[in-house]
Write an enzyme that holds these catalytic residues in place. Structure first.
Site, PDB file in Angstrom:
ATOM      1  N   SER A   1       0.823  -1.205   0.000  1.00  6.80           N
ATOM      2  CA  SER A   1       0.000   0.000   0.000  1.00  6.80           C
ATOM      3  C   SER A   1       0.862   1.261   0.000  1.00  6.80           C
ATOM      4  CB  SER A   1      -0.952  -0.054   1.199  1.00  6.80           C
ATOM      5  OG  SER A   1      -1.885   0.986   1.121  1.00  6.80           O
TER       6      SER A   1
ATOM      7  N   ASP B   1      -2.205   6.330  -4.088  1.00  4.83           N
ATOM      8  CA  ASP B   1      -1.116   5.604  -3.416  1.00  4.83           C
ATOM      9  C   ASP B   1      -0.750   4.401  -4.297  1.00  4.83           C
ATOM     10  OD1 ASP B   1      -3.288   3.909  -2.801  1.00  4.83           O
ATOM     11  OD2 ASP B   1      -2.423   3.324  -0.891  1.00  4.83           O
TER      12      ASP B   1
ATOM     13  N   ASP C   1      -1.116   1.240  -4.383  1.00  6.28           N
ATOM     14  CA  ASP C   1      -2.079   0.193  -4.739  1.00  6.28           C
ATOM     15  C   ASP C   1      -3.474   0.756  -5.012  1.00  6.28           C
ATOM     16  OD1 ASP C   1      -2.565   0.672  -2.007  1.00  6.28           O
ATOM     17  OD2 ASP C   1      -3.395  -1.344  -1.739  1.00  6.28           O
TER      18      ASP C   1
ATOM     19  N   ASP D   1      -5.942   2.406  -3.664  1.00  4.75           N
ATOM     20  CA  ASP D   1      -7.191   2.404  -2.897  1.00  4.75           C
ATOM     21  C   ASP D   1      -7.395   3.741  -2.185  1.00  4.75           C
ATOM     22  OD1 ASP D   1      -5.169   1.978  -1.076  1.00  4.75           O
ATOM     23  OD2 ASP D   1      -5.991   0.129  -0.243  1.00  4.75           O
TER      24      ASP D   1
END
Ligand code: MG
Length: 454
Positions: A102, A245, A247, A249
């Protein structure tokens, strides 16, 4: 089985590559997850990764580990976390593994565990899965080994599903020809964000689009990391700037005035967009700004807090039949799509709001109450925190107290939240108030009974 320095949470395991996070750790957890996920006979597991340098290496290890417990791997390649979640649903898979740390710094990587519903594992599911680390992971015999399949269409399906949302006025957004600045921070956003914005007729000015995981700044999309994007918004006179970010999300904004208003505004704006079309309950975690609950109040819909942690918010949203929810960190969850934080969804909602408002979002921000959030942390005392909570509740009898995750005390225009960290030996104290001084005063007051214990 213990691995030094590894951070194990309910729905994931993370560490620094080459230190705690070794191939052995990844292989062990991936196999345990595969064995757990396929316990009812469904052996399909979706695998995707973000752009991190160690991603391809860990993908190969995850593939082998899953094959060793008899799983059919459906590999979707580099993909946002929400795309992996959607692919689990699409394939009616037993679960999914995201190889992503993340927003963590460049030297980290992690596994994120996704259940059959497309949600991250709950506390109970995570405990069940980890129990296999103690009791032994059942391996497949030579004739029961799994195999690898590929699915190259997961991102395309994600986009298609998003653009088909009934109240998203794609034609009106296209007609507006928005100028959009974009910063994907060398993450997986590069495989979906430019495509989405181009589909929506935007003129896109993008930076940091090489999806090579070589983050040249801290990848968390908080305001202090968005200087480059702010400069780009100004230089191109963009209507809005989006940062994701690694990833994808979390979505953060830079508004038309070149200012990053803070990540909480992403969810506040998303709620404003959705509630116009679908009035219904709003759910956020306990560390979210009042700018979100203010929108719920404005629309006269129920508002509810959930414990910190995406899966806690998702489950609370499902139980409440929420229309919109998420986290103040830029994590927008739209149940009409799926119960997971989704930055592309957030971006589409921002453009829809800009069409409907017919004015710059900076004007919308300045027409509403503003708040200042101050975050603090201190060493966790050895003693239980119950006495601290009791002392604070007694000191502030006029506040509404929420005790589901630490203690949050709420007043009409301010709040303070104390919460022991799940991953570090610290207590986090967050306060929000109309002014910096007021927020700092709340922090100081909350620290008093804590300091007495340390
Ligand atoms: Mg993320």
């Amino acid at each position: 089985m213990g691995f030094d320095g590894l951070m194990v949470s309910v729905s994931g395991v993370r560490g620094r590559v080459g230190e705690a996070l070794t191939p052995e750790v990844i292989a062990t957890y991936a196999a345990a997850f595969g064995a757990w996920a396929s316990r009812n006979g469904n052996r399909r597991v979706v695998v995707g990764r973000d752009s991190r340098v160690s991603g391809p290496m860990f993908t190969r290890i995850v593939h082998g580990a899953l094959e060793s417990v008899g799983c059919t791997v459906i590999d979707i390649g580099m993909a946002p976390t929400p795309t992996i979640q959607l692919a689990v649903e699409h394939h009616h898979a037993a679960g999914g593994l995201g190889i992503t740390a993340s927003h963590n710094p460049i030297e980290w990587n992690a596994l994120k565990f996704i259940g059959a519903s497309g949600l991250f594992l709950s506390a109970a599911e995570g405990a069940e899965m980890r129990a296999l680390l103690e009791t032994g992971i059942p391996r497949a015999t030579w004739d029961e080994l799994g195999h690898i399949e590929r699915d190259d269409d997961a991102v395309a399906r994600h986009l298609e599903q998003l653009l088909a949302l009934p109240w998203l006025d794609v034609d009106a957004i296209r007609a507006a020809r928005f100028r959009v600045a974009l910063d994907c921070c060398h993450g997986a956003g590069s495989v979906i964000m430019p495509q989405l914005l181009t589909e929506l007729g935007c003129e896109v000015y993008a930076i940091n689009m090489e999806a090579d995981g070589k983050f040249h700044r801290p990848p968390e999309p908080v305001a202090e990391n968005l200087g480059e994007l702010a400069a780009l918004v100004k230089a191109t006179q963009a209507h809005i700037g989006f940062a994701t970010d690694p990833d994808v999300d979390r979505l953060a904004l830079v508004l038309d005035d070149g200012v990053a208003p803070g990540e909480d505004y992403t969810l506040a704006f998303a709620a404003r967009t959705v509630l116009k079309h679908r009035p219904g309950p709003v759910v956020t975690n306990l560390s979210t700004s009042k700018v979100v609950s203010d929108v719920a109040a404005e629309f006269g819909v129920p508002f509810q807090f959930a414990k910190v942690g995406e899966v806690n918010v998702a489950i609370a949203m499902r139980d409440a039949g929420a229309t919109i929810g998420g986290e103040g960190n830029g994590g927008v969850i739209l149940p009409e799509m799926h119960l997971g934080r989704d930055a592309p969804v957030g971006a589409a909602l921002m453009l829809q709001l800009m069409v409907e408002e017919g004015r710059p979002l900076s004007e919308l921000v300045s027409s509403k109450p503003r708040y200042v959030i101050v975050k603090d942390k201190l060493d966790r005392p050895d003693a239980p925190l119950d006495a601290v909570y009791e002392a604070l509740r007694a000191a502030f009898p006029d506040a509404v107290a929420d005790t589901q995750d630490g203690l949050r005390l709420d007043w009409s225009d301010r709040w303070v939240h104390l919460r022991p960290s799940g991953t570090e030996p610290i207590v986090r104290v967050i306060a929000e108030a109309p002014s910096d001084a007021d927020a700092r005063l709340l922090i100081a007051q909350a620290r008093e009974p804590l300091a007495a214990l340390v």
